[in-house]
Design an enzyme around this catalytic site. Structure first.
Site, short mmCIF file in Angstrom:
data_model
loop_
_atom_site.label_atom_id
_atom_site.label_comp_id
_atom_site.label_asym_id
_atom_site.label_seq_id
_atom_site.Cartn_x
_atom_site.Cartn_y
_atom_site.Cartn_z
N ARG A 80 59.32 -54.52 145.01
CA ARG A 80 58.58 -55.97 143.98
C ARG A 80 57.36 -56.46 144.84
O ARG A 80 56.32 -57.49 144.52
CB ARG A 80 59.67 -57.04 143.63
CG ARG A 80 61.11 -56.63 142.85
CD ARG A 80 60.71 -55.59 141.81
NE ARG A 80 62.20 -55.43 141.44
CZ ARG A 80 62.75 -54.19 141.12
NH1 ARG A 80 62.63 -53.66 142.20
NH2 ARG A 80 63.78 -54.35 141.01
N SER A 110 64.74 -59.23 134.94
CA SER A 110 64.92 -60.38 136.18
C SER A 110 63.95 -61.55 136.63
O SER A 110 63.28 -61.66 136.84
CB SER A 110 65.22 -59.52 137.30
OG SER A 110 66.35 -58.35 137.17
N GLU A 124 60.74 -63.57 140.32
CA GLU A 124 60.17 -62.39 140.31
C GLU A 124 59.11 -62.38 139.48
O GLU A 124 57.44 -61.54 139.72
CB GLU A 124 61.36 -61.30 140.17
CG GLU A 124 60.73 -60.26 140.20
CD GLU A 124 61.37 -58.99 139.35
OE1 GLU A 124 62.83 -58.25 140.15
OE2 GLU A 124 61.32 -57.97 138.63
P1 NAP Z 1 74.15 -54.36 139.37
O1 NAP Z 1 74.56 -53.11 139.27
O2 NAP Z 1 74.95 -55.30 138.71
O3 NAP Z 1 73.64 -54.63 141.22
C1 NAP Z 1 73.55 -56.10 140.99
C2 NAP Z 1 72.27 -55.88 142.46
O4 NAP Z 1 72.73 -54.92 143.62
C3 NAP Z 1 71.14 -54.96 141.24
O5 NAP Z 1 70.35 -55.95 141.08
C4 NAP Z 1 71.30 -54.26 142.82
O6 NAP Z 1 69.54 -54.09 144.28
C5 NAP Z 1 72.29 -54.32 143.91
N1 NAP Z 1 72.95 -52.54 144.06
C6 NAP Z 1 73.98 -52.14 142.71
N2 NAP Z 1 74.16 -51.60 143.33
C7 NAP Z 1 73.62 -51.23 144.83
C8 NAP Z 1 73.71 -50.02 145.54
N3 NAP Z 1 74.44 -48.47 145.18
N4 NAP Z 1 73.02 -49.72 146.61
C9 NAP Z 1 71.46 -51.04 146.76
N5 NAP Z 1 71.64 -52.06 146.17
C10 NAP Z 1 72.97 -51.93 144.68
O7 NAP Z 1 72.21 -54.41 138.67
P2 NAP Z 1 72.11 -54.17 137.40
O8 NAP Z 1 71.81 -55.80 137.18
O9 NAP Z 1 72.96 -54.18 136.79
O10 NAP Z 1 70.33 -53.82 137.70
C11 NAP Z 1 70.58 -52.50 137.46
C12 NAP Z 1 69.68 -52.22 138.05
O11 NAP Z 1 68.58 -52.47 137.54
C13 NAP Z 1 69.10 -52.60 139.61
O12 NAP Z 1 68.30 -51.73 140.71
C14 NAP Z 1 67.82 -53.86 138.99
O13 NAP Z 1 67.21 -53.86 140.13
C15 NAP Z 1 67.45 -53.13 138.15
N6 NAP Z 1 66.84 -53.57 137.18
C16 NAP Z 1 65.56 -54.91 137.25
C17 NAP Z 1 64.86 -56.11 136.25
C18 NAP Z 1 63.98 -56.27 136.30
O14 NAP Z 1 63.50 -56.72 135.63
N7 NAP Z 1 63.29 -56.26 137.86
C19 NAP Z 1 65.98 -55.88 135.31
C20 NAP Z 1 67.30 -55.80 135.05
C21 NAP Z 1 67.65 -54.30 136.32
P3 NAP Z 1 68.10 -54.02 143.52
O15 NAP Z 1 67.80 -54.59 142.19
O16 NAP Z 1 67.66 -53.45 144.54
O17 NAP Z 1 68.02 -52.41 142.58
#
Ligand code: NAP
Length: 345
Positions: A162, A232, A328
Site C-alpha cells: 500500500r 479497508s 490505510e
Molecule cells: P481474508 O481472506 O479474510 O484474509 C485476511 C487477511 O489475511 C487478508 O487481508 C490477507 O492479506 C491475508 N491473507 C489471506 N490469505 C492469504 C494468503 N494465502 N497469503 C497471504 N496473505 C493472506 O481477506 P479479506 O479481508 O476478505 O480480503 C481479501 C483480499 O482483498 C485481501 O487481499 C485484501 O487485502 C483485499 N481487500 C483490500 C481492500 C482494500 O480496501 N485495500 C478491501 C477489501 C479487501 P492481504 O491484504 O495482504 O492480501
C-alpha cells in the site's frame, strides 16, 4: 458551511457531509493544471482525487478538489504480452471488464476494487494475492508547474505494501495522468486466497477467477454505492516473527503469514474481530458486521464519529495484542492531508 461551498457528499465513497470551496471535474490534463495555477494564485489548498474511495474528510476542505476524469484505453499487442495504456480517470473495475471482453487477462484478482486506474499505483492496490505492481509497466506523471510529462518505470515507482513514491516525493505538484500495464499472453492464475483455492489451475478460466473474486467481495464487503465506506480502514500490520509466534501460542488458528524470514503479516480484520468490535457503533459510524476491517457510514455519520470509532478500534487492538494498527485510508483536513496516526492518538 461558508457561502458558495460545494458538497462533497456524493463525490467520495464515505459519503460524509463535508464541502469544498471549489470542485473541478477534469477531463483534460490542462484543466488539472489550470486548477493548480488557480490554487497557487489564490493561495488555496489543492487536492487531486480519482473517485474519492480512499479518503476520510475530517472537515470542510478550504480549497480546490479536482477529480481526475482523463479517459482512454489503448491496447497494443506484442509478441508475448498485451501492453495497455489507460487514462488515469478510467474506472478500475470497468477496465478489468473491458479487458476481459477483449481477451486480455491478468487483472481478475483485482476486480471490484473501487476507484480509478490512476489511483491504483498511489497505494499499490492489492487483493487476493495480486498487487498493482505485479502488472504495472509504467506510470505517467504530469508536472503541474512545468507541464512536463514523465514516464516512471514500475521499478522507479518504489512500490511497497500500500505504498509508492506517489505518496511521498510526487504527492504535491504532480498528477498521475495514465498508467501502463503489461499483461502476459501466457495467463497464470493466482489461486492462493479463499474460494480461489478450490479451482484446478489447469482448467480454471480468467472469467471464473473474476466471478469468484466478485462473489467473495460482494458477500463480505459493503457496496459503497449503498453504504458509505472507504474499503479497508486499516493496513495489515507487519510484526516480528517472535510476536507472531506469541499470538499463535494463544490463538493457534490466528492468520499469521510469513513475509521474509524475520517478519510476519497479521490480518488486521482478525485482530479487530477478536476484540469483539464487529457491529460496534459510535454515532452514525459502525465497524462492518461482516468485515471488521471496514468502517461504514451506516446512518448519516459525521467525520468525528468515524475518527472516534477508528480510535477505539486502534486502542482496543493495541491493548489486546500490543500491536498498533495504522490507517490505510488517507485523512484530509481543511488544508490538505494530515498524519492519520496523529489524528487517532
Ligand atoms: P481474508 O481472506 O479474510 O484474509 C485476511 C487477511 O489475511 C487478508 O487481508 C490477507 O492479506 C491475508 N491473507 C489471506 N490469505 C492469504 C494468503 N494465502 N497469503 C497471504 N496473505 C493472506 O481477506 P479479506 O479481508 O476478505 O480480503 C481479501 C483480499 O482483498 C485481501 O487481499 C485484501 O487485502 C483485499 N481487500 C483490500 C481492500 C482494500 O480496501 N485495500 C478491501 C477489501 C479487501 P492481504 O491484504 O495482504 O492480501
Amino acid at each position: 458551511m461558508s457561502a458558495n461551498y460545494v458538497s462533497l457528499q456524493q463525490l467520495h465513497t464515505f459519503g460524509l457531509p463535508v464541502n469544498a470551496k471549489r470542485v473541478v471535474i477534469a477531463s483534460q490534463a490542462q484543466e488539472i493544471r489550470q486548477a493548480w495555477f488557480d490554487s497557487r494564485q489564490e493561495d488555496l489548498p489543492f487536492l487531486l482525487l480519482g473517485e474519492g474511495s480512499n479518503v476520510l474528510f475530517l472537515e470542510d476542505f478550504a480549497g480546490i478538489v479536482v477529480f481526475n476524469r482523463l479517459k482512454g484505453v489503448e491496447i497494443n499487442e506484442q509478441a508475448d504480452s498485451w501492453q495497455v495504456h489507460v487514462g488515469a480517470g478510467e474506472n478500475w473495475h470497468q477496465l478489468i471488464q473491458t479487458l476481459l471482453g477483449q481477451g486480455v487477462y491478468g487483472l481478475e484478482n483485482l476486480a471490484l476494487i473501487p476507484g480509478c486506474a490512476g489511483s491504483a499505483p498511489i497505494q499499490n492496490i492489492g487483493a487476493y494475492g495480486l498487487e498493482f505492481k505485479d502488472i504495472c509497466n509504467y506510470v505517467e506523471l504530469l508536472n503541474l508547474d512545468s507541464g512536463e510529462v514523465v514516464r516512471l518505470s514500475a521499478a522507479q515507482c518504489q512500490f511497497g505494501y500500500r505504498e509508492s513514491l506517489f505518496k511521498h516525493q510526487y504527492r504535491q505538484g504532480y498528477a498521475v495522468i495514465a498508467v501502463g500495464l503489461k499483461l502476459s499472453k501466457k495467463w497464470q492464475p493466482r489461486l492462493n486466497y479463499g474460494e480461489l483455492k478450490n479451482f484446478d489451475p489447469q482448467t480454471v478460466t480468467p472469467q471464473q477467477v473474476f466471478d469468484s473474486v466478485c462473489h467473495m467481495r460482494q458477500s463480505k464487503l459493503p457496496n459503497p454505492a449503498v453504504t458509505g465506506n472507504a474499503g479497508s480502514f486499516f493496513k495489515n500490520p507487519l510484526v516480528s516473527r517472535q510476536q507472531g509466534e506469541a499470538i499463535l501460542r494463544d490463538y493457534p488458528n490466528a492468520p499469521v503469514y510469513p513475509v521474509g524470514d524475520e517478519t510476519v503479516k497479521l490480518a488486521a480484520g482478525w485482530l479487530i474481530d477478536q476484540c469483539q468490535l464487529k457491529g460496534k457503533q459510535i454515532g452514525g459510524a459502525m465497524v462492518h458486521p461482516k468485515q471488521a476491517l471496514v468502517i461504514v457510514n451506516y446512518a448519516q455519520a459525521i467525520p468525528q464519529d468515524v475518527v472516534a470509532l477508528a480510535s477505539l478500534v486502534q486502542k482496543s487492538v493495541h491493548t489486546a495484542f500490543s500491536v498498533l494498527i495504522e490507517p490505510e485510508v488517507r485523512f484530509i483536513a481543511r488544508s490538505g492531508e494530515v498524519n492519520a496516526m496523529e489524528c487517532l492518538s
